[in-house]
Design a protein around this motif. Sequence first.
Motif, PDB file in Angstrom:
ATOM      1  N   SER A 282       0.840  -1.195   0.000  1.00  0.00           N
ATOM      2  CA  SER A 282       0.000   0.000   0.000  1.00  0.00           C
ATOM      3  C   SER A 282       0.871   1.240   0.000  1.00  0.00           C
ATOM      4  CB  SER A 282      -0.917   0.023   1.224  1.00  0.00           C
ATOM      5  OG  SER A 282      -1.803  -1.079   1.201  1.00  0.00           O
ATOM      6  N   THR A 283       0.598   2.160  -0.926  1.00  0.00           N
ATOM      7  CA  THR A 283       1.344   3.412  -1.027  1.00  0.00           C
ATOM      8  C   THR A 283       0.656   4.465  -0.171  1.00  0.00           C
ATOM      9  OG1 THR A 283       2.051   2.877  -3.276  1.00  0.00           O
ATOM     10  CG2 THR A 283       2.183   5.180  -2.582  1.00  0.00           C
ATOM     11  N   PHE A 284       1.375   5.047   0.780  1.00  0.00           N
ATOM     12  CA  PHE A 284       0.789   6.048   1.655  1.00  0.00           C
ATOM     13  C   PHE A 284       1.547   7.367   1.640  1.00  0.00           C
ATOM     14  CE2 PHE A 284       3.756   3.527   4.167  1.00  0.00           C
ATOM     15  CZ  PHE A 284       4.525   4.481   4.794  1.00  0.00           C
ATOM     16  N   GLY A 285       2.590   7.499   0.788  1.00  0.00           N
ATOM     17  CA  GLY A 285       3.342   8.736   0.721  1.00  0.00           C
ATOM     18  C   GLY A 285       4.331   8.743  -0.431  1.00  0.00           C
ATOM     19  N   TYR A 286       4.982   9.895  -0.601  1.00  0.00           N
ATOM     20  CA  TYR A 286       5.973  10.045  -1.664  1.00  0.00           C
ATOM     21  C   TYR A 286       7.176  10.765  -1.080  1.00  0.00           C
ATOM     22  CZ  TYR A 286       2.147   8.734  -4.719  1.00  0.00           C
ATOM     23  OH  TYR A 286       1.121   8.050  -5.319  1.00  0.00           O
ATOM     24  N   ALA A 287       8.367  10.474  -1.656  1.00  0.00           N
ATOM     25  CA  ALA A 287       9.601  11.036  -1.112  1.00  0.00           C
ATOM     26  C   ALA A 287      10.629  11.199  -2.226  1.00  0.00           C
ATOM     27  CB  ALA A 287      10.160  10.136  -0.006  1.00  0.00           C
ATOM     28  N   ILE A 288      11.626  12.047  -1.956  1.00  0.00           N
ATOM     29  CA  ILE A 288      12.776  12.191  -2.856  1.00  0.00           C
ATOM     30  C   ILE A 288      14.010  11.721  -2.111  1.00  0.00           C
ATOM     31  CG2 ILE A 288      11.734  14.069  -4.193  1.00  0.00           C
ATOM     32  CD1 ILE A 288      13.327  16.046  -2.523  1.00  0.00           C
ATOM     33  N   PRO A 289      14.930  11.051  -2.805  1.00  0.00           N
ATOM     34  CA  PRO A 289      16.114  10.494  -2.137  1.00  0.00           C
ATOM     35  C   PRO A 289      17.082  11.590  -1.730  1.00  0.00           C
ATOM     36  CG  PRO A 289      16.263  10.148  -4.495  1.00  0.00           C
ATOM     37  CD  PRO A 289      14.916  10.743  -4.246  1.00  0.00           C
ATOM     38  N   GLY A 290      17.856  11.287  -0.695  1.00  0.00           N
ATOM     39  CA  GLY A 290      18.860  12.228  -0.220  1.00  0.00           C
ATOM     40  C   GLY A 290      19.762  11.538   0.783  1.00  0.00           C
ATOM     41  N   ALA A 291      20.398  12.326   1.631  1.00  0.00           N
ATOM     42  CA  ALA A 291      21.312  11.784   2.625  1.00  0.00           C
ATOM     43  C   ALA A 291      21.138  12.531   3.929  1.00  0.00           C
ATOM     44  CB  ALA A 291      22.753  11.879   2.147  1.00  0.00           C
ATOM     45  N   SER A 292      21.345  11.812   5.038  1.00  0.00           N
ATOM     46  CA  SER A 292      21.347  12.395   6.368  1.00  0.00           C
ATOM     47  C   SER A 292      22.634  11.965   7.044  1.00  0.00           C
ATOM     48  CB  SER A 292      20.120  11.922   7.156  1.00  0.00           C
ATOM     49  OG  SER A 292      20.159  12.430   8.480  1.00  0.00           O
ATOM     50  N   GLY A 293      23.639  12.863   7.009  1.00  0.00           N
ATOM     51  CA  GLY A 293      24.960  12.484   7.503  1.00  0.00           C
ATOM     52  C   GLY A 293      25.588  11.481   6.555  1.00  0.00           C
ATOM     53  N   LYS A 294      25.961  10.317   7.108  1.00  0.00           N
ATOM     54  CA  LYS A 294      26.569   9.265   6.301  1.00  0.00           C
ATOM     55  C   LYS A 294      25.552   8.199   5.886  1.00  0.00           C
ATOM     56  CE  LYS A 294      31.150   9.743   8.426  1.00  0.00           C
ATOM     57  NZ  LYS A 294      32.251   9.030   9.128  1.00  0.00           N
ATOM     58  N   GLN A 295      24.252   8.459   6.118  1.00  0.00           N
ATOM     59  CA  GLN A 295      23.225   7.476   5.791  1.00  0.00           C
ATOM     60  C   GLN A 295      22.293   8.005   4.709  1.00  0.00           C
ATOM     61  OE1 GLN A 295      21.296   6.742   9.551  1.00  0.00           O
ATOM     62  NE2 GLN A 295      22.752   5.131  10.139  1.00  0.00           N
ATOM     63  N   LEU A 296      21.799   7.070   3.896  1.00  0.00           N
ATOM     64  CA  LEU A 296      20.794   7.436   2.915  1.00  0.00           C
ATOM     65  C   LEU A 296      19.510   7.839   3.622  1.00  0.00           C
ATOM     66  CD1 LEU A 296      21.296   4.619   0.242  1.00  0.00           C
ATOM     67  CD2 LEU A 296      22.097   6.996   0.126  1.00  0.00           C
ATOM     68  N   ALA A 297      18.769   8.726   3.018  1.00  0.00           N
ATOM     69  CA  ALA A 297      17.535   9.221   3.634  1.00  0.00           C
ATOM     70  C   ALA A 297      16.554   9.566   2.516  1.00  0.00           C
ATOM     71  CB  ALA A 297      17.801  10.420   4.530  1.00  0.00           C
ATOM     72  N   ALA A 298      15.308   9.803   2.918  1.00  0.00           N
ATOM     73  CA  ALA A 298      14.290  10.208   1.972  1.00  0.00           C
ATOM     74  C   ALA A 298      13.470  11.330   2.609  1.00  0.00           C
ATOM     75  CB  ALA A 298      13.389   9.041   1.597  1.00  0.00           C
ATOM     76  N   LEU A 299      13.156  12.335   1.832  1.00  0.00           N
ATOM     77  CA  LEU A 299      12.393  13.471   2.291  1.00  0.00           C
ATOM     78  C   LEU A 299      10.962  13.333   1.781  1.00  0.00           C
ATOM     79  CD1 LEU A 299      12.214  16.303   3.635  1.00  0.00           C
ATOM     80  CD2 LEU A 299      12.839  17.269   1.392  1.00  0.00           C
ATOM     81  N   ILE A 300       9.990  13.286   2.707  1.00  0.00           N
ATOM     82  CA  ILE A 300       8.600  13.154   2.322  1.00  0.00           C
ATOM     83  C   ILE A 300       8.142  14.460   1.664  1.00  0.00           C
ATOM     84  CG2 ILE A 300       6.259  12.674   3.123  1.00  0.00           C
ATOM     85  CD1 ILE A 300       8.167  10.329   3.366  1.00  0.00           C
ATOM     86  N   VAL A 301       7.499  14.351   0.498  1.00  0.00           N
ATOM     87  CA  VAL A 301       7.090  15.536  -0.247  1.00  0.00           C
ATOM     88  C   VAL A 301       5.643  15.357  -0.708  1.00  0.00           C
ATOM     89  CG1 VAL A 301       9.426  16.048  -1.048  1.00  0.00           C
ATOM     90  CG2 VAL A 301       7.960  14.555  -2.405  1.00  0.00           C
ATOM     91  N   ASP A 302       5.077  16.479  -1.171  1.00  0.00           N
ATOM     92  CA  ASP A 302       3.749  16.470  -1.763  1.00  0.00           C
ATOM     93  C   ASP A 302       3.897  16.189  -3.259  1.00  0.00           C
ATOM     94  OD1 ASP A 302       1.219  16.860  -2.703  1.00  0.00           O
ATOM     95  OD2 ASP A 302       0.903  18.796  -1.705  1.00  0.00           O
ATOM     96  N   PRO A 303       3.303  15.108  -3.784  1.00  0.00           N
ATOM     97  CA  PRO A 303       3.516  14.787  -5.197  1.00  0.00           C
ATOM     98  C   PRO A 303       2.916  15.835  -6.140  1.00  0.00           C
ATOM     99  CG  PRO A 303       1.790  13.397  -4.247  1.00  0.00           C
ATOM    100  CD  PRO A 303       2.412  14.153  -3.128  1.00  0.00           C
ATOM    101  N   GLN A 304       1.977  16.675  -5.650  1.00  0.00           N
ATOM    102  CA  GLN A 304       1.372  17.671  -6.509  1.00  0.00           C
ATOM    103  C   GLN A 304       2.277  18.875  -6.709  1.00  0.00           C
ATOM    104  OE1 GLN A 304      -1.380  16.935  -8.006  1.00  0.00           O
ATOM    105  NE2 GLN A 304      -1.624  15.011  -6.845  1.00  0.00           N
ATOM    106  N   GLU A 305       3.226  19.075  -5.791  1.00  0.00           N
ATOM    107  CA  GLU A 305       4.132  20.201  -5.908  1.00  0.00           C
ATOM    108  C   GLU A 305       5.289  19.854  -6.844  1.00  0.00           C
ATOM    109  OE1 GLU A 305       5.418  21.331  -2.089  1.00  0.00           O
ATOM    110  OE2 GLU A 305       3.431  21.916  -1.359  1.00  0.00           O
ATOM    111  N   GLN A 306       5.671  20.791  -7.653  1.00  0.00           N
ATOM    112  CA  GLN A 306       6.790  20.588  -8.570  1.00  0.00           C
ATOM    113  C   GLN A 306       8.107  20.819  -7.804  1.00  0.00           C
ATOM    114  OE1 GLN A 306       6.551  19.453 -11.598  1.00  0.00           O
ATOM    115  NE2 GLN A 306       4.289  19.391 -11.467  1.00  0.00           N
TER     116      GLN A 306
END
Length: 306
Positions: A282-306
Motif C-alpha cells: 500500500s502506497t501512503f506517501g511520496y519522497a525524494i532520495p537524499g542523505a542524512s549524515g553518512k546514511q541514505l535518507a528520503a524526504l517526504i514531499v507532496d507529489p502535486q508540488e513541482q
Amino acid sequence: MGYSNQATSTGRRPRAGARTYDFRRPVRLAREDAHLLKVAMQTFGRQATTVLTTSLRAVSVLSLIQVEEMSYDEFLTGLPEASICAVMSLEPLQGKALMSLDLSTLMVMIDHLLGGRGVDEQPERQLTDIEQMLIRHLMGRALREFAYAMEPIAVTRPQLLTLESNAQFVQAAAATDPVIVARMQLVMGERINTMDLCMPYAMLQPALEQATRSQDRGEKQKQRSAAAAKTTRRLNDVEVDVSIRFDPIRMSSSQIGRLAVGDVIGLGHRTSKPLEVTSATSTFGYAIPGASGKQLAALIVDPQEQ
C-alpha cells in the motif's frame, strides 16, 4: 463387608446450601430494574425532604428503607387500620399507584400546616374537607418531585385522584397481581413514621424494560468505544516494514536470464518524479532520495508540488 465413610465423602463435591423459594411470590423484578427503582426512590426522598421541611416548618426527613415485591393482597393486609391512601395516576403509565400514610401522621402534618407544634395527641376521626384540601396541596407539591425522580425510568405526569380512608375499596390491581412497594421512613422532629408507595408491576414493566434497554445500549456503546480506542493505541505501537521504491518495470524471462555484471537496466522512472513510500503493497506517501549524515535518507514531499 465394610466400607470407608471417609473415601465416600472425599469423592463427592459438597452441595450448595438450600434456598427458600416462595411459589406464591415469584420473582419478577430484575436486579437492574430494582436498582433503577431504588435510585429513583432515594431521589424522591431527598427532594420531598425539602418540600416537607419548608411546608411544615419543621425539620423533616424522608428516606428509603427498601424496595420489595409482593402481591397486592399482601400490601393491603400489611397496612395499618387507621391509614389514608392517596390514589394517584402516573400518565402515560397505565394504572393507579397508592401512597399510604397512617391517619395520626397526617393529623400531625395538618397541625404543622395550621401553625401548630405537631403534638402527638391528635383527634381520631376522618379528615374534614378543609383538611383534605391541605393534604392535597402538600401531596401535589410532593408529586412534582416524584415526577422528577422518575425521569430516568419514564417521563410521567403524577396526579392525585382521591384520598381513601379504606384501601380495600381501591382496585389498583387484582389480589394476586405483583406490586412494587417502596418502604420509606418519615421523620418529623422526634416523631418517626412510615410511608408506603405501591405501584403495580404491570404499570412499571414497559417503562423499566425500555429504561434497561437504553441503559444497556449506552453501556455497550461505551464498551465498544473503549475497545476501539484501545485497539487504535495498540495498532499505533506496532512496527511495520516500510519501503521506498521506484516505479516497477516488466522484463521477459530471457532478458532476466541474460543479465550480467555491469549491465544497465532502464527503470523508466522520471528523475523529476518522487519515489513511492509503501508498506504491505500500500502506497501512503511520496519522497525524494537524499542523505542524512553518512546514511541514505528520503524526504517526504507532496507529489502535486513541482
